[in-house]
Design a protein around this motif. Structure first.
Motif, short mmCIF file in Angstrom:
data_model
loop_
_atom_site.label_atom_id
_atom_site.label_comp_id
_atom_site.label_asym_id
_atom_site.label_seq_id
_atom_site.Cartn_x
_atom_site.Cartn_y
_atom_site.Cartn_z
N ILE A 158 16.09 4.38 -1.09
CA ILE A 158 14.65 5.17 -1.63
C ILE A 158 14.18 5.66 -1.00
O ILE A 158 13.72 6.31 -0.31
N ILE A 194 8.40 0.65 -2.28
CA ILE A 194 8.24 -0.07 -2.72
C ILE A 194 7.20 -1.00 -3.32
O ILE A 194 6.93 -1.10 -4.68
N THR A 196 0.65 -1.13 -0.16
CA THR A 196 0.11 -0.24 -0.19
C THR A 196 0.77 1.67 0.56
O THR A 196 0.54 2.36 -0.02
N SER A 197 2.01 1.19 0.65
CA SER A 197 3.49 2.22 -0.24
C SER A 197 4.51 1.97 -0.48
O SER A 197 4.54 0.61 -0.33
N ARG A 200 -1.23 -3.93 6.96
CA ARG A 200 -1.90 -3.31 8.27
C ARG A 200 -3.33 -2.34 7.99
O ARG A 200 -4.23 -2.60 8.70
N ARG A 201 -3.29 -1.32 7.03
CA ARG A 201 -4.20 -0.17 7.60
C ARG A 201 -5.36 -1.27 6.33
O ARG A 201 -6.21 -0.19 6.17
N THR A 227 10.73 7.04 -0.01
CA THR A 227 9.44 6.59 0.00
C THR A 227 9.04 6.89 1.55
O THR A 227 9.99 7.60 1.74
N1 LIG Z 1 12.83 2.89 1.67
C1 LIG Z 1 14.24 2.89 1.28
O1 LIG Z 1 15.35 4.02 1.24
C2 LIG Z 1 14.91 1.45 1.21
C3 LIG Z 1 15.96 0.51 1.58
C4 LIG Z 1 16.03 -0.04 1.74
C5 LIG Z 1 15.41 -1.37 1.64
N2 LIG Z 1 14.19 -1.20 2.05
C6 LIG Z 1 13.18 -1.94 2.27
O2 LIG Z 1 12.44 -2.34 1.10
C7 LIG Z 1 10.86 -2.80 1.99
C8 LIG Z 1 10.02 -1.71 1.30
O3 LIG Z 1 10.25 -0.58 2.03
P1 LIG Z 1 9.22 1.51 2.03
O4 LIG Z 1 9.85 1.98 2.02
O5 LIG Z 1 8.43 0.57 0.57
O6 LIG Z 1 8.60 1.67 3.47
P2 LIG Z 1 7.08 2.15 3.45
O7 LIG Z 1 6.92 2.68 1.90
O8 LIG Z 1 6.86 2.39 4.77
O9 LIG Z 1 6.36 0.70 2.95
C9 LIG Z 1 6.21 -0.11 3.72
C10 LIG Z 1 5.01 -1.25 3.76
O10 LIG Z 1 4.81 -2.27 4.29
C11 LIG Z 1 3.34 -2.36 4.94
N3 LIG Z 1 3.67 -3.08 6.81
C12 LIG Z 1 4.59 -2.53 7.77
N4 LIG Z 1 4.30 -3.06 8.60
C13 LIG Z 1 3.65 -4.24 8.29
C14 LIG Z 1 3.19 -5.25 9.07
N5 LIG Z 1 3.48 -5.56 10.45
N6 LIG Z 1 2.05 -6.08 8.06
C15 LIG Z 1 2.11 -5.69 7.00
N7 LIG Z 1 2.57 -4.34 5.87
C16 LIG Z 1 3.52 -4.11 6.93
C17 LIG Z 1 2.78 -0.77 5.12
O11 LIG Z 1 1.40 -0.37 5.16
P3 LIG Z 1 1.12 -0.40 7.04
O12 LIG Z 1 1.75 0.75 7.99
O13 LIG Z 1 -0.35 -0.11 6.26
O14 LIG Z 1 0.67 -1.62 7.65
C18 LIG Z 1 3.50 0.01 4.12
O15 LIG Z 1 2.13 -0.78 2.82
C19 LIG Z 1 11.05 -2.57 3.31
O16 LIG Z 1 11.30 -4.09 3.72
C20 LIG Z 1 12.46 -1.95 3.64
O17 LIG Z 1 13.30 -2.06 4.75
C21 LIG Z 1 13.98 0.63 1.52
#
Ligand SMILES: NC(=O)c1ccc[n+]([C@@H]2O[C@H](COP(=O)([O-])OP(=O)(O)OC[C@H]3O[C@@H](n4cnc5c(N)ncnc54)[C@H](OP(=O)(O)O)[C@@H]3O)[C@@H](O)[C@H]2O)c1
Length: 237
Positions: free
Chosen positions: A174, A19, A16-17, A39-40, A176
């Motif tokens: 990234i 990546i 939902t957010s 979760r949301r 995000t």
């Molecule tokens: N952004 C970066 O720079 C970066 C770099 C390296 C790795 N990563 C990895 O890439 C992945 C995605 O990150 P992102 O940057 O896209 O983060 P994001 O925009 O915060 O998105 C995270 C998503 O995970 C969901 N989520 C979190 N906890 C959850 C749970 N317990 N059950 C179900 N859904 C859950 C959130 O929605 P809800 O809150 O509604 O649950 C949201 O949809 C993560 O594994 C992160 O560690 C990101």
């Protein structure tokens, strides 16, 4: 746009957010039937054609019901952050916070353990690691340890799941919603964080999503980690 996804069903946890959402959108544009969940259980933006559901990847009972509701599927992507990430020097760290950082790993392992029973033949899974898994910096011990565990899990699971495939993508920094900073503070944070990426900017969620689609559709790739990190691993320090 690629057509290998026509007629395929894809589930994107954490879809939902950031990546995950970018991945859900690309899959839907490529012709897949897509269910995005978190979760949301609602999307950060309007995306007609993507079905949305609510599930916490840490709740194994709820996850079991979720896969009964939506499976069987061809593709499973888990991009959920899982919960909080602890930063700081390990010897001074709150150990509960350190252990809490493993929520991401438990969410991933839950989804493979439970979702693995709902994969169609020829299916594929992708998890998300991160460049600190193999680039160690001060204060990032929790993120590095969890990222390493995700990558080890993918390598270890590939032989067991075969011929179902499993891979990981490892993003650089990234832009995000994972990072809450806004305005000039956000700009500074992204510039500081990517100073040592060879490509001197933050990545876009869609750039990582393109890597994820490659791992899903290329039937000769399994047990590997694809770096989509702007050269973060090669840059100094
Ligand atoms: N952004 C970066 O720079 C970066 C770099 C390296 C790795 N990563 C990895 O890439 C992945 C995605 O990150 P992102 O940057 O896209 O983060 P994001 O925009 O915060 O998105 C995270 C998503 O995970 C969901 N989520 C979190 N906890 C959850 C749970 N317990 N059950 C179900 N859904 C859950 C959130 O929605 P809800 O809150 O509604 O649950 C949201 O949809 C993560 O594994 C992160 O560690 C990101």
């Amino acid at each position: 746009m690629m057509s290998d996804f026509q007629g395929k069903k894809a589930i994107v946890l954490g879809g939902t957010s950031g990546i995950g959402l970018a991945t859900a959108k690309l899959l839907q544009q490529a012709g897949a039937e897509v269910i995005a969940a978190s979760r949301r259980g609602h999307l950060d933006e309007e995306c007609p054609g993507i079905r949305v559901d609510a599930v916490d990847v840490l709740d194994r009972d709820a996850l079991g019901e979720f896969f009964i509701r939506h499976g069987p599927m061809d593709y499973l992507v888990n991009a959920a952050t899982g919960g909080a990430r602890a930063t700081g020097p390990f010897l001074e760290m709150d150990l509960d916070g350190f252990q809490g950082s493993f929520a991401k790993l438990w969410g991933y392992t839950n989804s493979v353990r439970i979702g693995g029973h709902h994969m169609k033949a020829g299916g594929a899974l992708v998890l998300v690691s991160g460049y600190p898994a193999r680039k160690y910096g001060p204060g990032y011990i929790a993120i590095s340890t969890v990222g390493n565990a995700v990558e080890g899990f993918v390598r270890g699971m590939a032989p067991e799941l075969a011929p179902i495939r499993i891979n990981a993508v490892s993003p650089g920094l990234i832009d995000t919603p994972m990072f809450p900073q806004q305005g000039p503070a956000r700009q500074r944070f992204l510039e500081d964080g990517t100073r040592h990426h060879l490509v001197q900017r933050a990545g876009k969620a869609e750039e990582v999503a393109r890597g994820i689609l490659f791992l899903l559709e290329n039937e000769f790739v399994t047990g590997t980690v694809l770096d989509v990190d702007g050269g973060a691993l090669l840059a100094n320090p």
